[in-house]
Design a protein around this motif. Structure first.
Motif, PDB file in Angstrom:
ATOM      1  N   CYS A   1      -3.063  -7.063  -7.284  1.00  0.00           N
ATOM      2  CA  CYS A   1      -2.916  -6.220  -6.088  1.00  0.00           C
ATOM      3  C   CYS A   1      -3.012  -4.749  -6.443  1.00  0.00           C
ATOM      4  O   CYS A   1      -3.611  -3.958  -5.709  1.00  0.00           O
ATOM      5  N   MET A   2      -2.472  -4.392  -7.569  1.00  0.00           N
ATOM      6  CA  MET A   2      -2.508  -2.996  -8.013  1.00  0.00           C
ATOM      7  C   MET A   2      -3.946  -2.557  -8.285  1.00  0.00           C
ATOM      8  O   MET A   2      -4.358  -1.453  -7.908  1.00  0.00           O
ATOM      9  N   GLN A   3      -4.729  -3.451  -8.930  1.00  0.00           N
ATOM     10  CA  GLN A   3      -6.119  -3.114  -9.217  1.00  0.00           C
ATOM     11  C   GLN A   3      -6.960  -3.052  -7.939  1.00  0.00           C
ATOM     12  O   GLN A   3      -7.867  -2.227  -7.825  1.00  0.00           O
ATOM     13  N   SER A   4      -6.659  -3.939  -6.986  1.00  0.00           N
ATOM     14  CA  SER A   4      -7.421  -3.942  -5.735  1.00  0.00           C
ATOM     15  C   SER A   4      -7.199  -2.662  -4.926  1.00  0.00           C
ATOM     16  O   SER A   4      -8.060  -2.268  -4.137  1.00  0.00           O
ATOM     17  N   GLN A   5      -6.082  -2.027  -5.121  1.00  0.00           N
ATOM     18  CA  GLN A   5      -5.796  -0.774  -4.422  1.00  0.00           C
ATOM     19  C   GLN A   5      -6.374   0.441  -5.144  1.00  0.00           C
ATOM     20  O   GLN A   5      -6.181   1.571  -4.695  1.00  0.00           O
ATOM     21  N   GLY A   6      -7.065   0.236  -6.250  1.00  0.00           N
ATOM     22  CA  GLY A   6      -7.665   1.335  -6.979  1.00  0.00           C
ATOM     23  C   GLY A   6      -6.730   2.025  -7.932  1.00  0.00           C
ATOM     24  O   GLY A   6      -7.044   3.122  -8.410  1.00  0.00           O
ATOM     25  N   LEU A   7      -5.586   1.403  -8.223  1.00  0.00           N
ATOM     26  CA  LEU A   7      -4.617   1.981  -9.160  1.00  0.00           C
ATOM     27  C   LEU A   7      -4.837   1.369 -10.536  1.00  0.00           C
ATOM     28  O   LEU A   7      -4.940   0.146 -10.680  1.00  0.00           O
ATOM     29  N   SER A   8      -4.914   2.200 -11.530  1.00  0.00           N
ATOM     30  CA  SER A   8      -5.164   1.727 -12.894  1.00  0.00           C
ATOM     31  C   SER A   8      -3.847   1.457 -13.599  1.00  0.00           C
ATOM     32  O   SER A   8      -3.042   2.382 -13.793  1.00  0.00           O
TER      33      SER A   8
ATOM     34  N   LYS B   1       0.814  -1.220   0.000  1.00  0.00           N
ATOM     35  CA  LYS B   1       0.000   0.000   0.000  1.00  0.00           C
ATOM     36  C   LYS B   1       0.847   1.268   0.000  1.00  0.00           C
ATOM     37  O   LYS B   1       0.334   2.348  -0.294  1.00  0.00           O
ATOM     38  N   LEU B   2       2.130   1.116   0.327  1.00  0.00           N
ATOM     39  CA  LEU B   2       3.015   2.284   0.351  1.00  0.00           C
ATOM     40  C   LEU B   2       3.655   2.562  -1.010  1.00  0.00           C
ATOM     41  O   LEU B   2       4.357   3.560  -1.157  1.00  0.00           O
ATOM     42  N   LEU B   3       3.416   1.693  -1.948  1.00  0.00           N
ATOM     43  CA  LEU B   3       4.057   1.824  -3.261  1.00  0.00           C
ATOM     44  C   LEU B   3       3.199   2.651  -4.204  1.00  0.00           C
ATOM     45  O   LEU B   3       1.963   2.607  -4.160  1.00  0.00           O
ATOM     46  N   ARG B   4       3.869   3.392  -5.083  1.00  0.00           N
ATOM     47  CA  ARG B   4       3.185   4.174  -6.098  1.00  0.00           C
ATOM     48  C   ARG B   4       2.895   3.300  -7.313  1.00  0.00           C
ATOM     49  O   ARG B   4       3.403   2.175  -7.447  1.00  0.00           O
ATOM     50  N   ALA B   5       2.098   3.828  -8.233  1.00  0.00           N
ATOM     51  CA  ALA B   5       1.725   3.061  -9.430  1.00  0.00           C
ATOM     52  C   ALA B   5       2.937   2.789 -10.307  1.00  0.00           C
ATOM     53  O   ALA B   5       3.086   1.678 -10.847  1.00  0.00           O
ATOM     54  N   ASP B   6       3.834   3.784 -10.457  1.00  0.00           N
ATOM     55  CA  ASP B   6       5.004   3.578 -11.305  1.00  0.00           C
ATOM     56  C   ASP B   6       5.944   2.536 -10.713  1.00  0.00           C
ATOM     57  O   ASP B   6       6.591   1.764 -11.447  1.00  0.00           O
ATOM     58  N   GLN B   7       6.013   2.475  -9.377  1.00  0.00           N
ATOM     59  CA  GLN B   7       6.859   1.470  -8.745  1.00  0.00           C
ATOM     60  C   GLN B   7       6.285   0.066  -8.940  1.00  0.00           C
ATOM     61  O   GLN B   7       7.025  -0.899  -9.206  1.00  0.00           O
TER      62      GLN B   7
END
Length: 710
Positions: free
Chosen positions: A676-683, A647-653
């Motif tokens: 995991c990226m999609q579950s966090q709301g990151l596209s 959860k501390l990671l950015r989308a680019d990371q």
């Protein structure tokens, strides 16, 4: 002077009369017209008394000389002699009238003028002293001469009075009361000409008071003399005992009856006239105002009410309802507003959460007499405790009861919404302030700029800074630094440079942090040359680069892959005593990891471990490097650390991790990170989605192991 002239006349009477017989009338008229010897106006002592009005009724009477001069009024400190004032009067009188006689009779010899002056002085003295008719001169004076004598005597008396007043004023200038008032005026900042003017004013007032009481004494003496004369006239022919008894009665009556003072009595304190009727109105207004802000006396909380009070203070706000105990407390005490406020203060000292709960219940209590300040205080307390929903609920209750927010309430809302990052509501509250005519101050502008920064709109915050400058409100250094951080964070190098220039124009010297932020901004924009220019400017300004600033400069070179310049800068700094830290080593690890220099990266990791704890973000570079180098065990080890704190990671990371896993053939791990990226709301971006689909449909061949691989 008087005794000298009189004795001279007595010793040689012929000195006056023989020269005057030879005086002839001047050819031209003069201001003084003493008639010639043959004139019928010159009479001896055996004739009638002088009467200048018989010649010219319009001329002043000689008795005015006596009325315009009083030895008591011209008393000076020249000596204890009773004739001192009279001698001073005659000396001044002779000094003034001698040139007038000389101008009127320029042809007369000096001895004749002196004889004329002797006659004038003797005549004036005869009129001024009782019982002096024996020494009256045997010559009558003309009307014009009497007019001149009256004018000169009046001017002499006025001059003597002014001198006496001046001498007495000097005494009161140095009296203790005037000194005390001057000391008080100096303490409150009155100095220079104004203090000098006030000092003379206070001395004159003191002298006027003394003159007033002195006149009372004179009036008393005159009244006693008049009464004494009445008693003597009534008791003529009676014995001495009845006379003394009558005098005692007169004295007793005078003691009992004080003279009536004319005008209104004035009460002054340090020159302020308190006898003005306006002070009565001020006193009434003060009395009315005291009813509002002077607290009433608290009712004693005793007996059963004391026990209920203790039970209220021991309540748990999470599970207990204070309403029943408050109703019981109210029934026992019958409290007023001041009693409720005292209870709230006791609760607030014990438990803040319970205070918020009880204060909200009291808003609907009739005896509490809730006003808009109670609502605004409760809203402010909730906002400071980060209870935004509760604060909004109180605001809705207030407006629902017909109490509209005022300026103070809008100020609280601006600070609350700015702190919570709700830009739209903060703007609404800010606009409401301006609509009611309130001019925003520094704190309001600071809150709004913070709201724009949190919303990612530093340019709008910069516009508020320009508005502050146009209204002569000087922004603080913290406001500039907050905008500089926001521009740097969003990579807006132009805005960062503008803020830097504005700070310098405002007289705020650049600091190490401001230079670091500017270097970081140019590094993110891909302009290492500008970043290096500001880095060198920072060193020339006397600032030594720290680990963070050096890491920002290294990151700027990473953008253009200028490894040679980066290493050259590091060698130069190390010669000057610089020791790289964790931030600089982290940038180098990421750079060398992209180049798949595994051994060099692991050497840097050992140095980071010596400096302290390894940063969490560095595992992104390690996972990507080990995956591409096909060191799968080490890649999964770093991946496990990243997944625990994903959860501390950015989308680019996250996208970099997915690319690295796909390049290493770890398809299942890459798909798990994608989910995991999609579950966090990151596209995920389109290239990542396409690369994952391609990896799932096309089998990948193992790549040869890179240098340092196992």
């Amino acid at each position: 002077m008087r005794y000298f002239l009189l004795s001279r006349l007595r010793r040689n009477p012929r000195f006056f009369f023989s020269p005057i017989a030879s005086i002839s009338t001047p050819q031209s008229p003069s201001p003084l017209h003493p008639p010639p010897l043959s004139s019928p106006s010159i009479r001896t002592l055996h004739g009638l008394p002088p009467n200048p009005q018989s010649v010219n009724p319009a001329l002043p009477s000689p008795s005015r000389v006596v009325q315009s001069f009083s030895p008591e009024e011209t008393q000076t400190d020249g000596g204890d002699d009773g004739d001192g004032p009279m001698n001073e009067f005659l000396s001044r009188f002779v000094w003034i009238i001698r040139p007038k006689l000389a101008d009127a009779y320029p042809a007369l010899p000096k001895e004749t003028l002196e004889a004329m002056l002797l006659v004038v002085c003797q005549k004036v003295v005869a009129l001024m002293e009782l019982g002096a008719s024996v020494d009256d001169p045997p010559v009558d004076l003309s009307g014009d001469l009497w007019k001149t004598i009256v004018e000169v005597s009046n001017s002499v008396c006025e001059a003597m009075r002014r001198d006496r007043m001046r001498e007495e004023l000097k005494k009161y200038l140095h009296c203790d009361e005037v000194k005390e008032m001057c000391r008080f005026a100096g303490d409150i900042g009155i100095q220079g000409p104004m203090l000098r003017e006030l000092r003379f004013k206070w001395a004159r007032e003191k002298l006027e008071d003394v003159e007033f009481y002195r006149s009372l004494d004179q009036m008393r003496e005159q009244a006693q003399n008049q009464e004494r004369q009445k008693v003597l006239s009534l008791s003529s022919g009676t014995d001495a005992g009845s006379v003394s008894l009558a005098e005692e009665k007169v004295g007793a009556s005078k003691v009992a009856a004080l003279p009536q003072r004319k005008g209104k009595i004035k009460y002054k304190i340090y020159g302020l006239d308190l006898s003005d009727p306006k002070w009565a109105e001020v006193a009434e207004k003060v009395e009315e105002a005291e009813k509002h802000f002077v607290p009433e006396e608290l009712q004693p909380v005793e007996g059963k009410c004391k026990k209920v009070d203790e039970r209220i203070l021991s309540l748990n706000p999470d599970r207990d309802d204070p309403a029943p105990l408050l109703a019981e407390w109210k029934e026992l005490l019958q409290p007023k507003r001041i009693d409720w406020l005292a209870l709230l203060d006791r609760i607030k000292e014990r438990n803040v959460d319970l205070y918020l709960k009880v204060a909200e219940l009291l808003l609907s209590e009739e005896s509490f007499e809730a006003n808009i300040r109670d609502y605004s205080k409760l809203i402010d307390a909730h906002s400071k405790a980060d209870h935004m929903e509760d604060a909004e609920r109180i605001l809705e209750v207030m407006t629902g009861r017909g109490i509209m927010p005022d300026i103070l309430t809008f100020l609280i809302l601006v600070h609350m919404y700015s702190k919570a990052g709700d830009l739209d509501r903060a703007k609404d509250a800010f606009e409401s302030l301006t609509k009611v005519g309130f001019q925003p101050d520094l704190k309001v502008y600071n809150s709004m700029i913070t709201a724009y920064v949190k919303a990612g709109l530093p340019k709008q915050g910069e516009m508020l800074v320009r508005e502050m400058e146009s209204r002569d409100i000087k922004p603080t250094k913290e406001i500039y630094m907050e905008l500089l951080r926001a521009f740097t964070k969003h990579g807006q190098v132009d805005g960062a440079q503008r803020i830097m220039n504005t700070m310098q124009f405002a007289g705020i010297q650049p600091t190490l942090e401001s230079f670091t932020l500017l270097v970081e901004a140019y590094g993110q924009s891909g302009d290492p040359d500008q970043a290096r220019g500001h880095f060198d400017h920072m060193i020339r300004s006397g600032h030594k680069p720290d680990d963070r600033c050096t890491a920002s400069m290294m990151a700027a070179y990473v953008k253009k892959n200028l490894l040679d310049k980066a290493l050259d800068l590091l060698l130069t700094l190390e010669k000057d005593g610089f020791q790289p830290g964790i931030a600089t080593y982290s940038v180098l690890v990421d750079w060398l990891g992209r180049l798949l220099l595994v051994d060099e990266v692991e050497g840097l990791l050992s140095k980071i471990a010596e400096k302290g704890e390894t940063p969490f973000e560095i595992h992104v570079s390690l996972c990507d490097m080990y995956s591409r180098a096909h060191q799968l065990e080490k890649a999964r080890k770093s991946l496990k650390i990243l997944e625990a704190r994903s959860k501390l990671l950015r989308a680019d990371q996250l996208e970099r991790i997915i690319n690295g896993l796909l390049a290493g053939g770890l398809l299942e791990d890459a798909k798990r990170i994608y989910d995991c990226m999609q579950s966090q709301g990151l596209s995920p971006s389109e290239p990542i989605r396409v690369a994952l689909l391609a990896a799932q449909s096309i089998p990948r061949h193992k790549s040869p192991t890179r240098r340092g691989g196992k």
